[in-house]
Design a protein around this motif. Structure first.
Motif, short mmCIF file in Angstrom:
data_model
loop_
_atom_site.label_atom_id
_atom_site.label_comp_id
_atom_site.label_asym_id
_atom_site.label_seq_id
_atom_site.Cartn_x
_atom_site.Cartn_y
_atom_site.Cartn_z
N CYS A 640 0.95 9.71 -6.64
CA CYS A 640 0.39 11.02 -6.25
C CYS A 640 -0.07 11.76 -7.50
N GLU A 641 0.72 11.62 -8.58
CA GLU A 641 0.42 12.34 -9.83
C GLU A 641 -0.89 11.88 -10.47
N ARG A 648 -4.17 16.69 -6.00
CA ARG A 648 -2.83 16.27 -6.47
C ARG A 648 -1.74 17.24 -5.97
N ASP A 649 -1.94 18.53 -6.21
CA ASP A 649 -0.92 19.50 -5.78
C ASP A 649 -0.75 19.49 -4.27
N ALA A 650 -1.87 19.36 -3.59
CA ALA A 650 -1.81 19.40 -2.12
C ALA A 650 -0.99 18.24 -1.58
N ILE A 651 -1.19 17.05 -2.14
CA ILE A 651 -0.48 15.88 -1.59
C ILE A 651 0.98 15.87 -2.04
N CYS A 658 2.61 10.02 7.57
CA CYS A 658 1.18 9.78 7.79
C CYS A 658 0.38 11.07 7.65
N HIS A 659 -0.74 10.99 6.93
CA HIS A 659 -1.64 12.15 6.80
C HIS A 659 -3.08 11.69 7.01
N VAL A 660 -3.90 12.64 7.41
CA VAL A 660 -5.31 12.31 7.64
C VAL A 660 -6.16 13.01 6.57
N VAL A 686 6.60 8.88 -3.88
CA VAL A 686 5.77 9.24 -5.04
C VAL A 686 4.34 8.67 -5.00
N SER A 687 4.08 7.78 -4.06
CA SER A 687 2.75 7.14 -4.07
C SER A 687 2.08 7.21 -2.69
N LEU A 688 0.81 6.80 -2.68
CA LEU A 688 0.02 6.84 -1.45
C LEU A 688 -0.49 5.44 -1.12
N SER A 689 -0.80 5.19 0.14
CA SER A 689 -1.51 3.95 0.52
C SER A 689 -2.59 4.33 1.50
N LEU A 690 -3.76 3.76 1.28
CA LEU A 690 -4.86 3.95 2.23
C LEU A 690 -4.64 2.94 3.36
N MET A 691 -4.49 3.42 4.59
CA MET A 691 -4.07 2.54 5.68
C MET A 691 -5.27 1.91 6.39
#
Ligand SMILES: C[S@@+](CC[C@H](N)C(=O)[O-])C[C@H]1O[C@@H](n2cnc3c(N)ncnc32)[C@H](O)[C@@H]1O
Length: 758
Positions: A640-641, A648-651, A658-660, A686-691
């Protein structure tokens, strides 16, 4: 369209190879002859004498490649614009002195969404611009945005004129290229429906169990809560029940038979219109192919006629040139049901070159012991030529009507030489609107004296016959969902053991015997899983949660949640899914995601997002830009960082789950996004994945950044580099390298998809 040989479609050509098809390498041009084929069709005078050579000549030339930009309207239009504005202007009319035909839009296809081109393998390999276009086509085909389909095969759904509120039956649907078109039409925006959940339905059926799996796979690319897939013999397709409220009655007043507004009968046929593609037909064509299919084709069309609403429409189509499979079937079906009429087709799709249907033809057979094809002008002539012990194998319905009640020239014939396509036949039949009969007149009617098969059926008789069928399939073993509203449960007193009339019940039981699918269980709106999904995924109260169901053997916790619309739900509730061999329904929307910390949450599937998005609370959707998109594509699990501000701050502030994300249209030095895009992501601590899946990521990257920036894409490119260096030794190796360029983008699992072009 002809049913492809099992081995052919199952193995399937590798997807990118199929884009380079040149079927003349299978048999030589000298082998493209068949004496009986020529003799038979010359006798039928399917084309005027002066066109015969052009017709035969064109049959020996490989078919140009045609494709359709598939998907729901908005996405398809965006992709089509990309082809027109980004790719076509770079493609030259001449490569290395060779004249080439860059892609051109098929003039008759609505909104220019279908294309045709004729470019050799060499050009696709050597010319960088064609190669880039080819890669684009391969990726977009793999993720279902482009469907390679024969031009003529695109016609029947257009002539069916499906609207979002229509109840549509596709009787012989696999592998599903036309079903996809029907779904697209159902999801076309209209003043009375949203594109996400149209009020109508498409019931796609095929009697071949394996092929229904292809159909399911193909249609999963158009996620639709309005889809049902069954695996039944179309010629005895059962009456389907729905709650009375779905067919104009009031809620709680029992069930009624579902009649269809539109039915597609794209029947099994001899397929000789596909000779340019299936060149093996040259070697094995025989007059028996069409003769043998006539009766099944007629039974399927007649069953469709019984299932159609008054005022509804049937399209009957084949990819055969043979009048026995075409006009003879249509004429016999019309003769057996005077409530139907043929609609003229000559004014629809004005730029399509077509010929009228035939009004006369001469059936031909090999009589026993003879190697000579024998033509019989009349049925009586055929019967009197039979030997004493010879059985009557053929029916009178194969001969042209003696006096034509219906004008068969209203049918449409397409020949290969008219506009460089395959051969095809289409008839559009309409059921006359229902006019209530005058009871006084009815009493005065004489008793019908014709044989049963020819007897015009009254509305009331139809209800009666359907009631027999319907009893055989409905009600008694409806999956017993725990949370079904009581008023939607089938009536206790519905007869579970109706009389075994005409053996139909037996047949249905026989086919139902081997059926092993999980039940369909609707969840109550206050089910904890449903409540958790709505809350965690921020869905607003208008989300139709009463239409969510699971498909687990009872007792197992739900892993996936599916969504239907109201009418599909009603079909599921009021019919035994085993008896109607219901393979799938609706679309998968939410799946369980394990978080590793023991907590289990649901996420929105990317395929389901177009359906869910209109219900997601807008303030919970996060804005993002091209830099964020690139970050999500380049690395599997970016921190995320690592993202730029303000994202960055928003996430970081969001909880895990799950987020859109919504990406607006944007163009800069790095890339260009021409339209709004929404994508689901998963946030872990701490991390994201594009699903979205690997191939969809690559296709998106190519579209937006002009290159595949994904990890998989970079790995494939570096493997390619290694191969290129090690292969650069000799000319032979260079040829292999050219093949690799094509093969590197393939996924064998997906190879069969979109490749059955008819
Ligand atoms: C011409 S193909 C259909 C192509 C399909 N409409 C498409 O566009 O992809 C004919 C299909 O009919 C199916 N079929 C054959 N006999 C059938 C029957 N009695 N009932 C239902 N389907 C049948 C075959 O399995 C085959 O998939």
């Amino acid at each position: 369209m002809a049913r492809r040989k099992k081995a052919d479609w199952k193995k399937g050509p590798k997807s990118s190879k199929a884009w380079n098809d040149n079927r003349t390498d299978i048999i030589s041009p000298e082998q493209m002859r068949n004496v009986n084929f020529e003799k038979y069709y010359k006798a039928q005078q399917i084309v005027p004498d002066e066109e015969w050579d052009a017709f035969m000549g064109r049959l020996r030339v490989p078919l140009p490649t045609t494709f359709r930009v598939a998907g729901f309207r908005e996405t398809a239009t965006v992709l089509n614009d990309l082809i027109k504005t980004t790719y076509i202007p770079t493609l030259s009319n001449e490569v290395d002195g060779e004249e080439v035909q860059p892609p051109a839009q098929l003039p008759w296809y609505p909104d220019g969404l279908a294309w045709q081109f004729n470019v050799s393998k060499q050009v696709l390999r050597k010319n960088p611009d064609f190669k880039r276009f080819h890669s684009f086509l391969v990726f977009e085909t793999e993720i279902g945005n482009i469907s390679r389909q024969e031009a003529v095969s695109m016609l029947p759904p257009l002539l069916l004129d499906v609207q979002p509120h229509h109840v549509v039956l596709d009787m012989c649907a696999a592998p599903g290229s036309k079903t996809a078109q029907l779904l697209e039409a159902l999801h076309t925006p209209s003043p009375t429906s949203t594109t996400a959940i149209p009020p109508g339905l498409v019931l796609a059926n095929d009697s071949d169990h394996k092929r229904t799996h292809l159909l399911i796979h193909q249609s999963a690319r158009l996620p639709s809560p309005s889809l049902l897939v069954t695996n039944l013999d179309a010629s005895i397709f059962p009456a389907i029940r729905v709650g009375a409220e779905c067919v104009g009655g009031s809620k709680g007043t029992g069930t009624k038979q579902l009649l269809f507004d539109r039915i597609l009968c794209d029947v099994p046929c001899s397929g000789d219109g596909t000779l340019r593609k299936n060149v093996g037909i040259w070697l094995k064509w025989g007059v028996g192919d069409g003769n043998g299919l006539h009766s099944l084709q007629l039974r399927i069309l007649q069953r469709a006629m019984r299932l159609l609403k008054p005022g509804g429409r049937i399209v009957y189509s084949t990819c055969s040139l043979n009048p026995i499979e075409n006009e003879a079937v249509v004429a016999a079906a019309l003769r057996s049901n005077p409530n139907f009429t043929l609609l003229p087709t000559s004014t629809s799709l004005p730029s399509l070159q077509r010929r009228p249907g035939l009004t006369t033809w001469t059936p031909a057979f090999f009589s026993s012991g003879s190697r000579e094809l024998q033509f019989f002008k009349t049925y009586e002539e055929y019967v009197s030529a039979l030997g004493e012990k010879e059985e009557k194998k053929y029916t009178e319905s194969m001969w042209p009507p003696k006096e034509s009640e219906e004008d068969l020239t209203k049918c449409m014939r397409i020949y290969p030489h008219l506009q460089d396509t395959g051969g095809f036949f289409i008839a559009v039949l309409e059921r006359k609107p229902h006019v209530p009969r005058d009871p006084k007149k009815r009493e005065a009617d004489p008793a019908p004296s014709e044989p049963a098969t020819k007897k015009p059926k009254l509305e009331e008789e139809e209800e009666e016959e359907d009631a027999i069928l319907e009893d055989a399939v409905c009600a008694e073993a409806v999956s017993t969902p725990s949370a079904v509203n009581q008023d939607e449960k089938p009536k206790e007193d519905s007869n579970p053991h109706p009389p075994d009339k005409k053996g139909k019940r037996k047949q249905l039981e026989e086919t139902g015997g081997t059926f092993k699918e999980n039940p369909y269980t609707f969840l109550a709106p206050d089910d904890p899983i449903v409540k958790a999904c709505i809350e965690k995924l921020h869905l607003n109260p208008s989300f139709p949660s009463h239409n969510l169901f699971v498909r687990n053997p009872s007792g197992e916790p739900a892993r996936s949640l599916y969504l239907t619309n109201d009418i599909v739900r009603s079909v599921i509730l009021h019919n035994d899914y085993n008896k109607i061999r219901l393979m799938t329904a609706g679309t998968k929307l939410f799946v369980k995601q394990s978080t590793g910390d023991g907590d289990e949450k649901f996420r929105i599937l990317s395929e389901g997002l177009p359906v869910v998005f209109p219900f997601v609370e807008p303030e919970t959707v996060m804005d993002a830009d091209l830099a964020v998109l690139r970050g999500l594509l380049e690395v599997y699990h970016p921190l995320c960082e690592s993202f730029p501000q303000p994202f960055r701050d928003a996430i970081v502030a969001r909880p895990s789950g799950c987020h859109v994300l919504k990406f607006g249209a944007e163009k800069n030095d790095a890339g260009s996004l021409t339209h709004e895009l929404v994508l689901p992501i998963w946030k872990s601590s701490v991390s994201l994945s594009l699903m979205i899946d690997k191939k969809a990521k690559s296709a998106l990257s190519l579209r937006v950044f002009g290159q595949d920036v994904t990890t998989a894409g970079r790995e494939a490119a570096s493997n390619q580099k290694v191969k290129t260096i090690s292969n650069s030794a000799g000319a032979e190796a260079k040829e292999a390298e050219a093949d690799e360029v094509v093969i590197v983008q393939e996924d064998p699992d997906q190879a069969v998809d979109n490749m059955d072009g008819t």
